[in-house]
Design an enzyme around this catalytic site. Sequence first.
Site, PDB file in Angstrom:
ATOM      1  N   LEU A 228      33.158 -54.392  54.366  1.00 60.08           N
ATOM      2  CA  LEU A 228      33.084 -54.458  55.833  1.00 60.08           C
ATOM      3  C   LEU A 228      34.479 -54.248  56.397  1.00 60.08           C
ATOM      4  O   LEU A 228      35.389 -54.977  56.031  1.00 60.08           O
ATOM      5  CB  LEU A 228      32.660 -55.866  56.287  1.00 60.08           C
ATOM      6  CG  LEU A 228      31.228 -56.334  56.149  1.00 60.08           C
ATOM      7  CD1 LEU A 228      31.137 -57.769  56.671  1.00 60.08           C
ATOM      8  CD2 LEU A 228      30.285 -55.441  56.951  1.00 60.08           C
ATOM      9  N   HIS A 229      34.639 -53.255  57.252  1.00 60.06           N
ATOM     10  CA  HIS A 229      35.963 -53.154  57.877  1.00 60.06           C
ATOM     11  C   HIS A 229      35.979 -52.445  59.221  1.00 60.06           C
ATOM     12  O   HIS A 229      36.994 -52.446  59.911  1.00 60.06           O
ATOM     13  CB  HIS A 229      36.950 -52.451  56.934  1.00 60.06           C
ATOM     14  CG  HIS A 229      36.756 -50.964  56.853  1.00 60.06           C
ATOM     15  ND1 HIS A 229      35.753 -50.409  56.125  1.00 60.06           N
ATOM     16  CD2 HIS A 229      37.438 -49.932  57.410  1.00 60.06           C
ATOM     17  CE1 HIS A 229      35.819 -49.087  56.238  1.00 60.06           C
ATOM     18  NE2 HIS A 229      36.827 -48.775  57.013  1.00 60.06           N
ATOM     19  N   ARG A 230      34.842 -51.831  59.612  1.00 56.12           N
ATOM     20  CA  ARG A 230      34.849 -51.093  60.879  1.00 56.12           C
ATOM     21  C   ARG A 230      35.063 -52.049  62.046  1.00 56.12           C
ATOM     22  O   ARG A 230      34.528 -53.168  62.037  1.00 56.12           O
ATOM     23  CB  ARG A 230      33.490 -50.397  61.112  1.00 56.12           C
ATOM     24  CG  ARG A 230      33.135 -49.290  60.157  1.00 56.12           C
ATOM     25  CD  ARG A 230      33.153 -47.927  60.831  1.00 56.12           C
ATOM     26  NE  ARG A 230      34.378 -47.242  60.534  1.00 56.12           N
ATOM     27  CZ  ARG A 230      34.667 -46.680  59.351  1.00 56.12           C
ATOM     28  NH1 ARG A 230      33.813 -46.698  58.361  1.00 56.12           N
ATOM     29  NH2 ARG A 230      35.821 -46.090  59.176  1.00 56.12           N
ATOM     30  N   ARG A 263      42.123 -55.875  57.360  1.00 55.37           N
ATOM     31  CA  ARG A 263      41.858 -56.136  58.797  1.00 55.37           C
ATOM     32  C   ARG A 263      40.684 -57.102  58.973  1.00 55.37           C
ATOM     33  O   ARG A 263      40.680 -57.925  59.889  1.00 55.37           O
ATOM     34  CB  ARG A 263      41.682 -54.845  59.597  1.00 55.37           C
ATOM     35  CG  ARG A 263      40.395 -54.096  59.434  1.00 55.37           C
ATOM     36  CD  ARG A 263      40.445 -52.753  60.149  1.00 55.37           C
ATOM     37  NE  ARG A 263      40.831 -52.865  61.558  1.00 55.37           N
ATOM     38  CZ  ARG A 263      39.999 -53.189  62.541  1.00 55.37           C
ATOM     39  NH1 ARG A 263      38.736 -53.407  62.265  1.00 55.37           N
ATOM     40  NH2 ARG A 263      40.422 -53.257  63.788  1.00 55.37           N
ATOM     41  N   ASP A 307      29.779 -50.760  55.723  1.00 60.77           N
ATOM     42  CA  ASP A 307      29.942 -50.022  56.981  1.00 60.77           C
ATOM     43  C   ASP A 307      30.924 -48.860  56.784  1.00 60.77           C
ATOM     44  O   ASP A 307      31.363 -48.241  57.736  1.00 60.77           O
ATOM     45  CB  ASP A 307      30.424 -50.954  58.106  1.00 60.77           C
ATOM     46  CG  ASP A 307      31.761 -51.609  57.793  1.00 60.77           C
ATOM     47  OD1 ASP A 307      32.370 -51.296  56.753  1.00 60.77           O
ATOM     48  OD2 ASP A 307      32.207 -52.448  58.611  1.00 60.77           O
TER      49      ASP A 307
END
Length: 390
Positions: A228-230, A263, A307
Amino acid sequence: MTLENNNNNNNIKQKLKIITVAGARPNFMKVAPFLKALDKFNDSSNDIVITSLFAHTGQHYDVNMSDVFFKNLQIKQPEYHLGIGGAAAGSIVEQTAKIMTEFEKVLVTEKPDLVVVVGDVTSTISCALTSVRYGVKAAHIEAGLRSFDRTMPEEINRILTDKIADFLFVTEESGVKHLKNEGVSEDKIFLVGNLMIDSLVQFKEIALKSTILHDLGLEKGKYIAATLHRPSSVDDKRTFANLLDAFEEIQKKMKIVLPLHPRSKKKLQDFGLQSKIEKMQNLLIIEPVGYFDFLKLMMDAKLVITDSGGIQEETTFLGIPCITTRNNTERPVTIELGTNVLVGLDKNKIIDETLKVLSGNAKKGIAPPLWDGNAAERVVKIIVEKLMIS
Ligand code: UDP
């Protein structure tokens, strides 16, 4: 292009200078085969010599997000490291400006015939724009992909880069269609296949030997790999919490391993969501892993929840079920032909689709046309032909 007369045998060598740019994790898998294909071309050509230079903007700069990929993918050290990463790089706007300023100096020194950018990150548009401003041709690898979601920074980067690049190398048919619809002249568009898959094809066997499953205490087919990073997943507290709620339900059925992007880790801390994950006995959060380890994690997973853009493609190529927690994808071929299912961000939909796969009802797929490990060589062939006649 320059000509050089070699007095010994009266051979006229034609010289091309190409600068390839990378900045962030998903770029390294794409530049690696391209840089190799340029070297291979030099080994096989008698009358054209390519000076291949590599610039790393430094957008991702640490061991986990950058160094490990140089080692795994056997990428040469960059001739130019712009060092524009981390907190010192500032906002996206500042980073764009700084990359452009530094990259212009490279262009002034080197005066290349072509700059090659890949993917959809800040470095992609920054270096493409600097090049065309400076009067140097630009090529975009992975052109034409569109999510039609302009809230995604990557979508803006793609649209702008495609508007200004001279050569557009496309991974799937949808990209050709979008570029034509946007009025791009057909002689700039080349459907060549997928350079990220070139890397996968080259390194799959080595990746199979990774010990990551053993190291993490995982068993083949008995875990889910997730990323997950978007911004659309992790920048809003409620959305991120909602995704973690879905994970909470899913990990009751099967172990999840989540190599967490820096992030996302920061957002988790900023939003005070750590307590949510501490409760989950079967959710294993680890640092981002190297390329071989991640390929192995995907190849042996029951399914992947992500994602990511690139991971939708890699799972399609590997035939591993993929659930994409986004409302759109710029890679529709992974749904049309591949194993990808788009579920959006709704917790119940994510859980339902996962349970479907766990109960043996996974979507089957095939690899898209031209995803065969030879895309980079096609790109080099086209670039040389086009630059020689221009
Ligand atoms: N990847 C990796 N280690 C990880 C997570 C991903 O090597 O811990 C690889 C993955 O196999 C793919 C690429 O990183 O090749 C995808 O990068 P990312 O998801 O950051 O970017 P996107 O494709 O969404 O732009």
